[in-house]
Design a protein around this motif. Sequence first.
Motif, mmCIF file in Angstrom:
data_model
loop_
_atom_site.group_PDB
_atom_site.id
_atom_site.type_symbol
_atom_site.label_atom_id
_atom_site.label_comp_id
_atom_site.label_asym_id
_atom_site.label_seq_id
_atom_site.Cartn_x
_atom_site.Cartn_y
_atom_site.Cartn_z
ATOM 1 N N LEU A 81 -11.870 2.697 -4.808
ATOM 2 C CA LEU A 81 -10.995 3.727 -5.366
ATOM 3 C C LEU A 81 -10.648 4.735 -4.278
ATOM 4 N N VAL A 82 -9.363 5.075 -4.182
ATOM 5 C CA VAL A 82 -8.896 6.054 -3.195
ATOM 6 C C VAL A 82 -8.400 7.288 -3.943
ATOM 7 N N ILE A 83 -8.942 8.444 -3.571
ATOM 8 C CA ILE A 83 -8.612 9.701 -4.245
ATOM 9 C C ILE A 83 -8.083 10.693 -3.210
ATOM 10 N N PRO A 84 -6.853 11.172 -3.352
ATOM 11 C CA PRO A 84 -6.347 12.207 -2.451
ATOM 12 C C PRO A 84 -7.085 13.525 -2.673
ATOM 13 N N GLN A 85 -7.224 14.292 -1.632
ATOM 14 C CA GLN A 85 -7.882 15.594 -1.740
ATOM 15 C C GLN A 85 -7.176 16.493 -2.743
ATOM 16 N N ARG A 86 -5.865 16.308 -2.882
ATOM 17 C CA ARG A 86 -5.084 17.214 -3.737
ATOM 18 C C ARG A 86 -5.431 17.094 -5.223
ATOM 19 N N VAL A 87 -6.071 15.969 -5.636
ATOM 20 C CA VAL A 87 -6.399 15.810 -7.058
ATOM 21 C C VAL A 87 -7.889 15.609 -7.294
ATOM 22 N N ALA A 88 -8.691 15.638 -6.226
ATOM 23 C CA ALA A 88 -10.113 15.301 -6.352
ATOM 24 C C ALA A 88 -10.854 16.227 -7.309
ATOM 25 N N HIS A 89 -10.369 17.450 -7.464
ATOM 26 C CA HIS A 89 -11.073 18.428 -8.293
ATOM 27 C C HIS A 89 -10.721 18.326 -9.777
ATOM 28 N N LEU A 90 -9.737 17.527 -10.131
ATOM 29 C CA LEU A 90 -9.269 17.479 -11.512
ATOM 30 C C LEU A 90 -10.293 16.779 -12.413
ATOM 31 N N PRO A 91 -10.578 17.339 -13.594
ATOM 32 C CA PRO A 91 -11.536 16.706 -14.514
ATOM 33 C C PRO A 91 -11.131 15.293 -14.909
ATOM 34 N N SER A 92 -9.834 15.046 -15.127
ATOM 35 C CA SER A 92 -9.388 13.718 -15.534
ATOM 36 C C SER A 92 -9.665 12.678 -14.457
ATOM 37 N N VAL A 93 -9.526 13.070 -13.196
ATOM 38 C CA VAL A 93 -9.822 12.161 -12.083
ATOM 39 C C VAL A 93 -11.309 11.835 -12.046
ATOM 40 N N LYS A 94 -12.138 12.846 -12.232
ATOM 41 C CA LYS A 94 -13.590 12.633 -12.226
ATOM 42 C C LYS A 94 -14.021 11.731 -13.375
ATOM 43 N N VAL A 95 -13.406 11.913 -14.545
ATOM 44 C CA VAL A 95 -13.744 11.084 -15.704
ATOM 45 C C VAL A 95 -13.372 9.624 -15.455
ATOM 46 N N PHE A 96 -12.180 9.389 -14.902
ATOM 47 C CA PHE A 96 -11.735 8.019 -14.640
ATOM 48 C C PHE A 96 -12.603 7.356 -13.573
ATOM 49 N N LYS A 97 -12.945 8.097 -12.548
ATOM 50 C CA LYS A 97 -13.819 7.563 -11.498
ATOM 51 C C LYS A 97 -15.167 7.151 -12.073
ATOM 52 N N GLN A 98 -15.762 8.003 -12.898
ATOM 53 C CA GLN A 98 -17.061 7.698 -13.486
ATOM 54 C C GLN A 98 -16.989 6.472 -14.389
ATOM 55 N N TRP A 99 -15.903 6.362 -15.142
ATOM 56 C CA TRP A 99 -15.741 5.200 -16.019
ATOM 57 C C TRP A 99 -15.659 3.911 -15.213
ATOM 58 N N ILE A 154 0.846 -1.195 0.000
ATOM 59 C CA ILE A 154 0.000 0.000 0.000
ATOM 60 C C ILE A 154 0.880 1.244 0.000
ATOM 61 N N VAL A 155 0.635 2.133 -0.937
ATOM 62 C CA VAL A 155 1.422 3.364 -1.033
ATOM 63 C C VAL A 155 0.734 4.486 -0.256
ATOM 64 N N ASP A 156 1.526 5.457 0.154
ATOM 65 C CA ASP A 156 1.003 6.631 0.846
ATOM 66 C C ASP A 156 0.449 7.581 -0.210
ATOM 67 N N ILE A 157 -0.763 7.309 -0.642
ATOM 68 C CA ILE A 157 -1.324 7.995 -1.800
ATOM 69 C C ILE A 157 -1.521 9.488 -1.559
ATOM 70 N N GLU A 158 -1.706 9.893 -0.321
ATOM 71 C CA GLU A 158 -1.926 11.306 -0.035
ATOM 72 C C GLU A 158 -0.646 12.120 -0.194
ATOM 73 N N ASN A 159 0.494 11.504 0.147
ATOM 74 C CA ASN A 159 1.744 12.257 0.170
ATOM 75 C C ASN A 159 2.714 11.874 -0.944
ATOM 76 N N ASP A 160 2.584 10.685 -1.489
ATOM 77 C CA ASP A 160 3.503 10.234 -2.526
ATOM 78 C C ASP A 160 3.049 10.789 -3.880
ATOM 79 N N ARG A 161 3.778 11.783 -4.380
ATOM 80 C CA ARG A 161 3.362 12.495 -5.587
ATOM 81 C C ARG A 161 3.567 11.688 -6.866
ATOM 82 N N ARG A 162 4.147 10.484 -6.745
ATOM 83 C CA ARG A 162 4.283 9.642 -7.932
ATOM 84 C C ARG A 162 2.943 9.057 -8.361
ATOM 85 N N PHE A 163 1.951 9.081 -7.480
ATOM 86 C CA PHE A 163 0.660 8.465 -7.749
ATOM 87 C C PHE A 163 -0.461 9.492 -7.606
ATOM 88 N N ASP A 164 -1.476 9.334 -8.444
ATOM 89 C CA ASP A 164 -2.647 10.206 -8.367
ATOM 90 C C ASP A 164 -3.840 9.496 -7.746
#
Length: 302
Positions: A271-289, A131-141
């Motif tokens: 699906l786990v989404i960090p607050q730092r990217v939750a507003h991005l359109p690409s994240v919303k599109v992938f989540k919906q898919w 398990i990666v530290d998704i909130e702080n590890d900037r390698r992952f969105d």
Amino acid sequence: MFHKLPSLNSIRAFEASARLGSFKAAAIELNVTPTAISHQIRALEDELNIRLFERKTRKVMLTSEGKILAETAYQSLHGLLTKINDLKKFPNDLTVSTTNSFATKWLVPNLNLFQSLNPDINIQIRGEDDIVDIENDRRFDLAIRYGDPSQLSHKNPLISCALFTESFSLYATPNYWHTHLKEKQPIQFFATQWKNPILAPLDLDEQLLKKFPHAKVQYFNDENFTVQAALSGQGVALLGKISAEHSVKNSWLICGEDDYSLQILGHDYYLVIPQRVAHLPSVKVFKQWLLEMMQHKKITPH
């Protein structure tokens, strides 16, 4: 006004080292050498004339002054990154962390469908069982995980979205089922013992012995190996519906019926989404898919 501030590189090196507790881990995240990180930290300590870390043999620990600066550095850099992301119109790169099994058996085989609908979004898949530290590890969105979403840490708020509750059944090649049913040969079972100790075991021995007193069970530590054992015609595998889906769709494996049916309810994929990217359109599109694919189109419970 800001000319007396230390260099941004030294602040980034310090913040990453403080957050990850390791110069080596910070070097990997920032794509530099551990020696470069050490030099940046030493230069920062010399400039501030304070000691920020206690150096141990295999780790580093923050001093009291280091803890104060680490909190401020994290908040400042996090706020800066958030504002920069806000200014971007449509970031097109997404890096998704997930288990090797889910990546191999479901996400990668279906990824072309997402890309055909969203050709401007570039998705990178990173398969790893830790398990990666998704909130702080900037390698992952984003991260797609398997387990109990209620166990998420609330230290750094994360958004979790349930995708699918897994169910496990018995699968084998059509020929193996035919041979066993016709000739009543001894049956070989395969199952997976999770690497993650948090996941509850499948208790396959107990389940099978009730129905098959003479069953032989072999365990693997990776569900990919369990799938391959079944595909090679060696026996019957207890597989999650998602892991078996691609093989079933191609008629390589079929699910047991009648006396050879066995179903066990598993954990959730979420699906786990960090607050730092939750507003991005690409994240919303992938989540919906993902939601549409797993809940309405491709994956349905037994």
